[in-house]
Each structure stands twice: as structure tokens, then as C-alpha cells.
Design a protein around this motif. Structure first.
Motif, PDB file in Angstrom:
ATOM      1  N   GLU A 108      12.695   2.956   5.129  1.00 14.38           N
ATOM      2  CA  GLU A 108      11.575   2.406   5.893  1.00 14.38           C
ATOM      3  C   GLU A 108      11.297   0.934   5.607  1.00 14.38           C
ATOM      4  O   GLU A 108      10.698   0.243   6.414  1.00 14.38           O
ATOM      5  N   PHE A 109      11.736   0.433   4.454  1.00 14.21           N
ATOM      6  CA  PHE A 109      11.492  -0.972   4.120  1.00 14.21           C
ATOM      7  C   PHE A 109      12.771  -1.768   3.917  1.00 14.21           C
ATOM      8  O   PHE A 109      12.755  -2.860   3.353  1.00 14.21           O
ATOM      9  N   GLY A 110      13.876  -1.218   4.364  1.00 11.59           N
ATOM     10  CA  GLY A 110      15.146  -1.947   4.334  1.00 11.59           C
ATOM     11  C   GLY A 110      15.468  -2.536   2.985  1.00 11.59           C
ATOM     12  O   GLY A 110      15.373  -1.866   1.960  1.00 11.59           O
ATOM     13  N   LEU A 111      15.840  -3.810   2.982  1.00 16.04           N
ATOM     14  CA  LEU A 111      16.266  -4.480   1.757  1.00 16.04           C
ATOM     15  C   LEU A 111      15.139  -4.682   0.758  1.00 16.04           C
ATOM     16  O   LEU A 111      15.392  -5.042  -0.393  1.00 16.04           O
ATOM     17  N   ALA A 112      13.906  -4.421   1.143  1.00 19.05           N
ATOM     18  CA  ALA A 112      12.782  -4.526   0.213  1.00 19.05           C
ATOM     19  C   ALA A 112      12.614  -3.251  -0.614  1.00 19.05           C
ATOM     20  O   ALA A 112      11.895  -3.252  -1.610  1.00 19.05           O
ATOM     21  N   SER A 113      13.269  -2.162  -0.218  1.00 20.81           N
ATOM     22  CA  SER A 113      13.188  -0.907  -0.968  1.00 20.81           C
ATOM     23  C   SER A 113      13.982  -1.043  -2.264  1.00 20.81           C
ATOM     24  O   SER A 113      15.117  -1.517  -2.259  1.00 20.81           O
ATOM     25  N   GLN A 114      13.374  -0.602  -3.351  1.00 18.39           N
ATOM     26  CA  GLN A 114      14.040  -0.718  -4.646  1.00 18.39           C
ATOM     27  C   GLN A 114      15.360   0.046  -4.683  1.00 18.39           C
ATOM     28  O   GLN A 114      16.352  -0.444  -5.218  1.00 18.39           O
ATOM     29  N   TYR A 115      15.381   1.252  -4.095  1.00 15.82           N
ATOM     30  CA  TYR A 115      16.626   2.015  -4.142  1.00 15.82           C
ATOM     31  C   TYR A 115      17.721   1.357  -3.302  1.00 15.82           C
ATOM     32  O   TYR A 115      18.901   1.448  -3.625  1.00 15.82           O
ATOM     33  N   ARG A 124       3.182   6.175  -7.193  1.00 17.58           N
ATOM     34  CA  ARG A 124       2.216   6.786  -8.123  1.00 17.58           C
ATOM     35  C   ARG A 124       1.819   8.211  -7.787  1.00 17.58           C
ATOM     36  O   ARG A 124       1.410   8.947  -8.672  1.00 17.58           O
ATOM     37  N   VAL A 125       1.935   8.610  -6.508  1.00 19.66           N
ATOM     38  CA  VAL A 125       1.476   9.945  -6.101  1.00 19.66           C
ATOM     39  C   VAL A 125       2.609  10.781  -5.494  1.00 19.66           C
ATOM     40  O   VAL A 125       2.987  11.819  -6.025  1.00 19.66           O
ATOM     41  N   ALA A 126       3.128  10.338  -4.369  1.00 20.97           N
ATOM     42  CA  ALA A 126       4.081  11.155  -3.600  1.00 20.97           C
ATOM     43  C   ALA A 126       5.389  11.403  -4.347  1.00 20.97           C
ATOM     44  O   ALA A 126       5.845  12.544  -4.443  1.00 20.97           O
ATOM     45  N   ASN A 127       6.018  10.353  -4.873  1.00 22.26           N
ATOM     46  CA  ASN A 127       7.320  10.532  -5.510  1.00 22.26           C
ATOM     47  C   ASN A 127       7.274  11.403  -6.761  1.00 22.26           C
ATOM     48  O   ASN A 127       8.128  12.282  -6.917  1.00 22.26           O
ATOM     49  N   PRO A 128       6.316  11.216  -7.677  1.00 24.87           N
ATOM     50  CA  PRO A 128       6.279  12.099  -8.848  1.00 24.87           C
ATOM     51  C   PRO A 128       6.132  13.575  -8.479  1.00 24.87           C
ATOM     52  O   PRO A 128       6.706  14.445  -9.136  1.00 24.87           O
ATOM     53  N   LEU A 129       5.383  13.854  -7.416  1.00 27.66           N
ATOM     54  CA  LEU A 129       5.216  15.248  -6.980  1.00 27.66           C
ATOM     55  C   LEU A 129       6.458  15.769  -6.276  1.00 27.66           C
ATOM     56  O   LEU A 129       6.958  16.848  -6.582  1.00 27.66           O
ATOM     57  N   SER A 130       6.985  15.011  -5.336  1.00 28.31           N
ATOM     58  CA  SER A 130       8.091  15.522  -4.525  1.00 28.31           C
ATOM     59  C   SER A 130       9.414  15.584  -5.283  1.00 28.31           C
ATOM     60  O   SER A 130      10.264  16.413  -4.962  1.00 28.31           O
ATOM     61  N   THR A 131       9.617  14.749  -6.300  1.00 28.74           N
ATOM     62  CA  THR A 131      10.867  14.841  -7.056  1.00 28.74           C
ATOM     63  C   THR A 131      10.958  16.149  -7.839  1.00 28.74           C
ATOM     64  O   THR A 131      12.036  16.580  -8.206  1.00 28.74           O
ATOM     65  N   ARG A 132       9.831  16.808  -8.047  1.00 22.74           N
ATOM     66  CA  ARG A 132       9.809  18.076  -8.766  1.00 22.74           C
ATOM     67  C   ARG A 132       9.987  19.286  -7.844  1.00 22.74           C
ATOM     68  O   ARG A 132      10.179  20.396  -8.311  1.00 22.74           O
ATOM     69  N   MET A 133       9.917  19.060  -6.549  1.00 20.98           N
ATOM     70  CA  MET A 133      10.054  20.159  -5.588  1.00 20.98           C
ATOM     71  C   MET A 133      11.536  20.501  -5.441  1.00 20.98           C
ATOM     72  O   MET A 133      12.360  19.618  -5.169  1.00 20.98           O
ATOM     73  N   ILE A 175       0.837  -1.211   0.000  1.00 18.63           N
ATOM     74  CA  ILE A 175       0.000   0.000   0.000  1.00 18.63           C
ATOM     75  C   ILE A 175       0.868   1.256   0.000  1.00 18.63           C
ATOM     76  O   ILE A 175       0.666   2.171  -0.798  1.00 18.63           O
ATOM     77  N   VAL A 176       1.831   1.309   0.907  1.00 17.93           N
ATOM     78  CA  VAL A 176       2.679   2.499   1.031  1.00 17.93           C
ATOM     79  C   VAL A 176       3.510   2.706  -0.232  1.00 17.93           C
ATOM     80  O   VAL A 176       3.588   3.816  -0.760  1.00 17.93           O
ATOM     81  N   THR A 177       4.121   1.658  -0.751  1.00 17.44           N
ATOM     82  CA  THR A 177       4.973   1.827  -1.929  1.00 17.44           C
ATOM     83  C   THR A 177       4.159   2.179  -3.173  1.00 17.44           C
ATOM     84  O   THR A 177       4.638   2.942  -4.012  1.00 17.44           O
ATOM     85  N   THR A 178       2.960   1.668  -3.297  1.00 14.45           N
ATOM     86  CA  THR A 178       2.105   2.040  -4.431  1.00 14.45           C
ATOM     87  C   THR A 178       1.764   3.521  -4.361  1.00 14.45           C
ATOM     88  O   THR A 178       1.854   4.234  -5.366  1.00 14.45           O
ATOM     89  N   PHE A 179       1.395   4.006  -3.182  1.00 16.96           N
ATOM     90  CA  PHE A 179       1.105   5.441  -3.015  1.00 16.96           C
ATOM     91  C   PHE A 179       2.348   6.276  -3.320  1.00 16.96           C
ATOM     92  O   PHE A 179       2.271   7.281  -4.032  1.00 16.96           O
ATOM     93  N   GLN A 180       3.483   5.863  -2.782  1.00 18.14           N
ATOM     94  CA  GLN A 180       4.710   6.624  -3.012  1.00 18.14           C
ATOM     95  C   GLN A 180       5.069   6.656  -4.498  1.00 18.14           C
ATOM     96  O   GLN A 180       5.390   7.698  -5.047  1.00 18.14           O
TER      97      GLN A 180
END
Length: 131
Positions: A62-69, A18-27, A11-16
Motif C-alpha cells: 500500500e505504500f510502495g517504496l516507503a514500506s519497510q518490508y 503497534r496494534v494490527a501487526n503484533p496481533l495478526s502475526t500471531r494468528m 497514521i496507518v503505519t503507526t497503527f499497523q
């Protein structure tokens, strides 16, 4: 990862993604980490929160080794970090033995609160900046 953590992660990664990351990377003031995609070889930018201390930048995933980055860092630790609108190069180090909850107390308050609230497998990362 247990079922409840897996659902929370999805849930969190889908929101990040599709919504949060596209917006915040432009800030302009948003801190970004740029990794190299482990499969694509393309630059991947992820908004993060953390703090520069001397010649290093500290953050907690926040998701350790499960985070893509984080998985990208495992494949290639050479990264770039955008701080205050300027890009810095560096080498990332995953620190599983560091107390990530204690580390969050030294980092910016609002981001740390979100990481604590949404995170399921905290992991400290130190980036040694080279310029």
C-alpha cells in the motif's frame, strides 16, 4: 510524498506497527512475509494479503517504496512467505510497471479494499516460490 499522503502514511503505519501487526502475526492463518532487515540483518515478519498463483505469490504494497518490508526486499530479495501455516522460500520482484489497481481485483477482496482505502503509492510484488 505530499503532506497529506505523509500524514496518512504515518497514521496507518503507526497503527499497523503497534496494534494490527503484533496481533495478526500471531494468528495461524495470517499470511506473512519474512524479509531480512537491511540494517539489523534480523528476520522481519509482516502480515500481508495476496494470492498464490501457480508457483508465485502476488501482493500489492500500500505504500510502495516507503514500506519497510519493500525497502528490505530492495536490499535482499530472498524472502519467506507463510501460506496456510507452511513456510515457503522465494525471491521477491518489485513490479512498478504492473497496474497495481487492476492487480488488486485478482487478489482477496477484503485485503484489497483496505489497500485501496489506505494506500498512497501502490506497488505490485511477485514472489517466485522455490519450494
Amino acid at each position: 510524498m505530499e503532506r497529506a499522503q505523509e500524514i496518512k502514511h504515518r497514521i496507518v503505519t503507526t497503527f499497523q506497527r503497534r496494534v494490527a501487526n503484533p496481533l495478526s502475526t500471531r494468528m495461524p492463518g495470517q499470511v506473512l512475509i519474512e524479509t531480512t532487515g537491511r540494517s539489523s540483518g534480523l528476520a522481519r515478519r509482516t502480515p500481508v494479503g495476496g494470492r498464490r498463483v501457480d508457483g508465485s505469490f502476488w501482493l500489492v504494497s500500500e505504500f510502495g517504496l516507503a514500506s519497510q518490508y519493500v525497502r528490505n526486499i530492495q536490499a535482499d530479495p530472498k524472502v519467506r512467505v507463510r501460506l496456510g501455516g507452511r513456510w515457503y522460500t522465494g525471491t521477491a520482484h518489485l513490479l512498478p510497471d504492473d497496474d497495481a489497481r487492476a492487480r488488486l481485483k485478482t487478489l482477496p477482496r477484503y485485503n484489497s479494499a483496505a489497500v485501496r482505502a489506505f494506500g498512497t503509492d501502490l506497488l505490485t510484488i511477485r514472489i517466485d516460490l522455490t519450494d
